[in-house]
Design an enzyme around this catalytic site. Structure first.
Site, PDB file in Angstrom:
ATOM      1  N   LYS A   1     -11.633  -7.562   5.888  1.00  0.00           N
ATOM      2  CA  LYS A   1     -11.245  -6.787   6.936  1.00  0.00           C
ATOM      3  C   LYS A   1     -12.190  -5.591   7.293  1.00  0.00           C
ATOM      4  O   LYS A   1     -12.581  -4.855   6.292  1.00  0.00           O
ATOM      5  CB  LYS A   1      -9.758  -6.328   6.403  1.00  0.00           C
ATOM      6  CG  LYS A   1      -9.107  -5.362   7.285  1.00  0.00           C
ATOM      7  CD  LYS A   1      -7.900  -4.806   6.457  1.00  0.00           C
ATOM      8  CE  LYS A   1      -7.128  -3.728   7.357  1.00  0.00           C
ATOM      9  NZ  LYS A   1      -6.179  -3.150   6.649  1.00  0.00           N
TER      10      LYS A   1
ATOM     11  N   LYS B   1     -12.416  -4.845   1.718  1.00  0.00           N
ATOM     12  CA  LYS B   1     -11.866  -4.061   2.711  1.00  0.00           C
ATOM     13  C   LYS B   1     -12.643  -2.930   2.930  1.00  0.00           C
ATOM     14  O   LYS B   1     -12.958  -2.024   2.395  1.00  0.00           O
ATOM     15  CB  LYS B   1     -10.465  -3.550   2.701  1.00  0.00           C
ATOM     16  CG  LYS B   1      -9.639  -2.614   3.716  1.00  0.00           C
ATOM     17  CD  LYS B   1      -8.332  -2.316   3.252  1.00  0.00           C
ATOM     18  CE  LYS B   1      -7.789  -1.141   4.253  1.00  0.00           C
ATOM     19  NZ  LYS B   1      -6.245  -1.015   3.842  1.00  0.00           N
TER      20      LYS B   1
ATOM     21  N   CYS C   1       0.919  -1.100  -0.030  1.00  0.00           N
ATOM     22  CA  CYS C   1       0.074   0.066   0.205  1.00  0.00           C
ATOM     23  C   CYS C   1       0.886   1.173  -0.062  1.00  0.00           C
ATOM     24  O   CYS C   1       2.054   0.945   0.336  1.00  0.00           O
ATOM     25  CB  CYS C   1      -0.763  -0.063   1.110  1.00  0.00           C
ATOM     26  SG  CYS C   1      -2.236   1.348   1.023  1.00  0.00           S
TER      27      CYS C   1
ATOM     28  N   CYS D   1      -0.065   4.185   1.835  1.00  0.00           N
ATOM     29  CA  CYS D   1      -0.485   5.301   2.679  1.00  0.00           C
ATOM     30  C   CYS D   1       0.788   5.642   3.745  1.00  0.00           C
ATOM     31  O   CYS D   1       0.846   6.526   4.184  1.00  0.00           O
ATOM     32  CB  CYS D   1      -1.857   5.067   3.417  1.00  0.00           C
ATOM     33  SG  CYS D   1      -2.033   3.374   4.043  1.00  0.00           S
TER      34      CYS D   1
ATOM     35  N   CYS E   1      -3.804   6.131  -0.013  1.00  0.00           N
ATOM     36  CA  CYS E   1      -3.296   4.888  -0.399  1.00  0.00           C
ATOM     37  C   CYS E   1      -2.657   4.875  -1.951  1.00  0.00           C
ATOM     38  O   CYS E   1      -2.716   3.684  -2.743  1.00  0.00           O
ATOM     39  CB  CYS E   1      -4.111   3.990  -0.163  1.00  0.00           C
ATOM     40  SG  CYS E   1      -4.674   3.624   1.637  1.00  0.00           S
TER      41      CYS E   1
HETATM   42  C1  PBG Z   1      -2.973   0.161   4.547  1.00  0.00           C
HETATM   43  C2  PBG Z   1      -3.559  -0.613   5.650  1.00  0.00           C
HETATM   44  C3  PBG Z   1      -4.308  -0.189   6.961  1.00  0.00           C
HETATM   45  C4  PBG Z   1      -4.529  -1.218   7.464  1.00  0.00           C
HETATM   46  C5  PBG Z   1      -3.794  -2.460   7.061  1.00  0.00           C
HETATM   47  N1  PBG Z   1      -3.400  -2.074   5.969  1.00  0.00           N
HETATM   48  C6  PBG Z   1      -4.855   1.203   7.222  1.00  0.00           C
HETATM   49  C7  PBG Z   1      -5.687   1.844   6.581  1.00  0.00           C
HETATM   50  O1  PBG Z   1      -6.309   1.283   5.464  1.00  0.00           O
HETATM   51  O2  PBG Z   1      -6.173   2.944   6.858  1.00  0.00           O
HETATM   52  C8  PBG Z   1      -5.176  -1.382   8.772  1.00  0.00           C
HETATM   53  C9  PBG Z   1      -4.679  -2.481   9.983  1.00  0.00           C
HETATM   54  C10 PBG Z   1      -5.033  -2.260  11.278  1.00  0.00           C
HETATM   55  O3  PBG Z   1      -5.901  -1.384  11.659  1.00  0.00           O
HETATM   56  O4  PBG Z   1      -4.659  -2.931  12.084  1.00  0.00           O
HETATM   57  N2  PBG Z   1      -4.041   0.709   3.752  1.00  0.00           N
END
Ligand code: PBG
Length: 330
Positions: free
Chosen positions: A250, A197, A122, A124, A132
């Site tokens: 997720k 997600k 990713c 971000c 992202c």
């Molecule tokens: C990256 C990413 C995120 C998480 C995993 N990969 C953060 C988001 O999308 O803001 C979250 C993982 C967690 O909260 O434990 N994009």
């Protein structure tokens, strides 16, 4: 003795621990656990993440001790996140040969070849604006971002990643990654897609950990609306067509229905990510004396497997491994 005529008595099978264990419908095994770990630049020793008691930003050195500890507990899979010192518009450190996550992968592989390494793909954590992907105005430019994600995945695999896990939610990224990996001879490197997600408040502590909160706006133009489940199936099926090997849902805890639906709709293994907010809520409630920490951890994990999860990513991986050893769950 009082006796009511009844043929079916569900309590019969709950009379002893041996019996209860024999008739369990859900089995839990350490081989399905993944531990998410953070490795950061610009720190000289590991630093505890304030909103995630017991979780750390690691150095290239401390991550080795962590790996040793985890392997001893029976957890042999890491999902690795990098936190660079320098962030820029294009997230250059995400696909830099000497980036922090690439360096961590090389040193982990060198010291612990038995550790299975999954790279979170990713932008971000690496972009100055915290989104992202690459921006066009105030929105992420989907198609332009694809080549950066693919480059990031390739650089991680070259550094030793056994698997890559794109979490950006751009359309078409699984195919873009698959094609670039294949062109470079990595046809056997699996892709675990964060296909389903949701735009979730459960990621709050992670964004503090990774310094990756968006500097403006939110992620709702790319992450999913949590009112939707059919859209989740569409995302999963799209990624199946693009060559994903594992589909992830997720967060995990509030999304058991989604896990079940995705399991039903695809023939791929289903992963669930119990995210930072789930972890922090348990830690805070336990610290306040409101709940029994071990009990809650076990119940959350088993409920996710019961919903259909095959692979469980969790900051509680080590604790769950211990509870399996103790026979609390399993
Ligand atoms: C990256 C990413 C995120 C998480 C995993 N990969 C953060 C988001 O999308 O803001 C979250 C993982 C967690 O909260 O434990 N994009």
């Amino acid at each position: 003795m009082e006796h009511v005529d009844m043929i079916s008595r569900p309590r019969r099978l709950r009379q002893s621990g041996v019996l209860r264990k024999m008739v369990r419908e859900t089995r839990v095994d350490k081989s399905s656990l993944i531990y998410p770990a953070f490795v950061a630049e610009g720190i000289s020793e590991k630093v505890e993440i304030p909103s995630m008691a017991g979780q750390y930003r690691h150095t290239l050195d401390s991550i080795l001790y962590l790996a040793e500890d985890m392997l001893k507990a029976g957890v042999d899979k890491f999902l690795l996140f990098g936190i660079p010192e320098e962030k820029d518009e294009k997230g250059s450190q995400a696909y830099c040969e000497n980036g922090i996550v690439q360096a961590a992968m090389r040193t982990l592989k060198e010291h612990f070849p038995e550790l299975y390494l999954i790279g979170d793909v990713c932008m971000c954590e690496y972009t100055s604006h915290g989104h992202c992907g690459i921006l066009k105005g105030n929105d992420v430019d989907n198609d332009k971002t694809l080549k950066y994600l693919a480059k990031t995945a390739l650089s991680q695999v070259e550094a030793g990643a056994d698997m890559v896990a794109p979490s950006d939610m751009m359309d078409g990224r699984v195919l873009a990654i698959r094609q670039l990996l294949d062109e470079n001879g990595y046809t056997n490197t699996p892709i675990m897609s964060y296909a389903v997600k949701y735009a979730s408040s459960f990621y709050g502590p992670f964004r503090e950990a990774a310094g990756s909160a968006p500097s403006f706006g939110d992620r709702k133009t790319y992450q999913m609306d949590y009112h939707n489940i059919r859209e989740g199936i569409k995302e999963a099926l799209t990624d199946v067509d693009e060559g994903a090997d594992i589909i992830m849902v997720k967060p995990a805890m509030a999304y058991g229905d989604v896990i079940s639906a995705v399991k039903e709709a695809t023939c791929l293994p289903v992963a669930a990510y119990s995210v930072s907010g789930e972890y922090s809520m348990v830690k805070c409630a336990a610290a306040a004396g409101c709940v029994d920490e071990a009990g809650i951890i076990c119940e959350m994990a088993v409920s996710s497997f019961r919903a259909g999860t095959d692979i469980y990513a969790t900051y509680f991986a080590k604790e769950i491994a211990q509870y399996i050893d103790e026979g609390r769950i399993g």
